[in-house]
Design an enzyme around this catalytic site. Structure first.
Site, mmCIF file in Angstrom:
data_model
loop_
_atom_site.group_PDB
_atom_site.id
_atom_site.type_symbol
_atom_site.label_atom_id
_atom_site.label_comp_id
_atom_site.label_asym_id
_atom_site.label_seq_id
_atom_site.Cartn_x
_atom_site.Cartn_y
_atom_site.Cartn_z
ATOM 1 N N LEU A 83 21.083 56.699 56.417
ATOM 2 C CA LEU A 83 21.363 57.972 57.082
ATOM 3 C C LEU A 83 20.439 59.055 56.544
ATOM 4 O O LEU A 83 20.424 59.316 55.333
ATOM 5 C CB LEU A 83 22.814 58.372 56.852
ATOM 6 C CG LEU A 83 23.881 57.402 57.354
ATOM 7 C CD1 LEU A 83 25.261 57.892 56.929
ATOM 8 C CD2 LEU A 83 23.805 57.234 58.861
ATOM 9 N N LYS A 84 19.684 59.675 57.429
ATOM 10 C CA LYS A 84 18.873 60.823 57.043
ATOM 11 C C LYS A 84 19.729 62.084 57.219
ATOM 12 O O LYS A 84 20.268 62.329 58.297
ATOM 13 C CB LYS A 84 17.604 60.898 57.895
ATOM 14 C CG LYS A 84 16.646 59.741 57.644
ATOM 15 C CD LYS A 84 15.473 59.758 58.598
ATOM 16 C CE LYS A 84 14.499 60.866 58.295
ATOM 17 N NZ LYS A 84 13.306 60.801 59.182
#
Length: 215
Positions: A83-84
């Protein structure tokens, strides 16, 4: 150390997968918008290619909405999802609360202080935009070096992005980045050099080796 393709185009991802040495794919909202299909379709296609990691950037800003978005992304990319997370107040809160459940990459880092908070929050990665930082701050590679000092001895690793040449990509590693992500045209050029081609051509024309019998 790992090399990633920075793209949301499935044809480029397939070609990158066939190279055999590309670890995964990084995407962002801009790349997904340029892909020409729905983000869910892109993520499903990337998941089917079975890369080690696929990076997806959350666009939700509210903590509850972020979690809903994460659940949807996790249902599509069941293995290797990274997850960015934007380096905002809620972004760091999300990382601090959920880093034990999800691998998080705090993205768009432009200051060592942000990397320090990402480390303390438990982020697995920070993403730094090297070329953009050079344009905006004067020395993107210097920023990578500073981040490496801040993160030394921690679990948080540096992913260098916004790389515009093979030299800049290698220099990012030398400055302390553990991973790089590059667009497809640069990815394809990492393994080639005119002098290599010239040398091999000379070997093949002047030398000899095991000859295969023609059928």
């Amino acid at each position: 150390m790992a090399i990633f393709l920075d793209s949301a185009k499935l044809d480029e991802a397939r070609q990158a997968k066939n190279l055999g040495w590309v670890h995964g794919v990084t995407t962002n909202p801009s790349l997904l918008a340029k892909a020409g299909v729905e983000p869910e379709v892109v993520l499903k296609g990337l998941a089917e290619l079975e890369f080690h990691q696929v990076y997806y950037q959350l666009v939700s800003r509210d903590l509850e909405e972020m979690m809903v978005e994460v659940c949807k992304a996790s249902q599509i990319v069941k293995a290797g999802l990274i997850l960015k997370i934007a380096p905002t107040e809620n972004g760091f809160r999300f990382v601090a609360k959920h880093a034990n459940e999800f691998s998080c990459c705090v993205t768009a880092i432009f200051d060592p202080a942000q990397a320090l908070i990402a480390r303390e929050a438990g982020a697995r990665y920070v993403a730094v935009y090297v070329n953009r930082a050079t344009k905006q701050l004067g020395d993107g590679l210097g920023l990578v070096w500073e981040l490496a000092k801040v993160l030394a001895g921690s679990q948080t690793e540096i992913l260098a992005a916004s790389l515009k040449s093979t030299k800049e990509a290698v220099d990012a590693f030398l400055a302390g980045a553990q991973h790089i992500t590059v667009p497809f045209d640069l990815l394809a050029s990492l393994s080639t050099h005119p002098l290599s081609a010239q040398t091999i051509e000379q070997f093949n024309s002047d030398g000899t080796g095991i000859r295969l019998k023609s059928s």
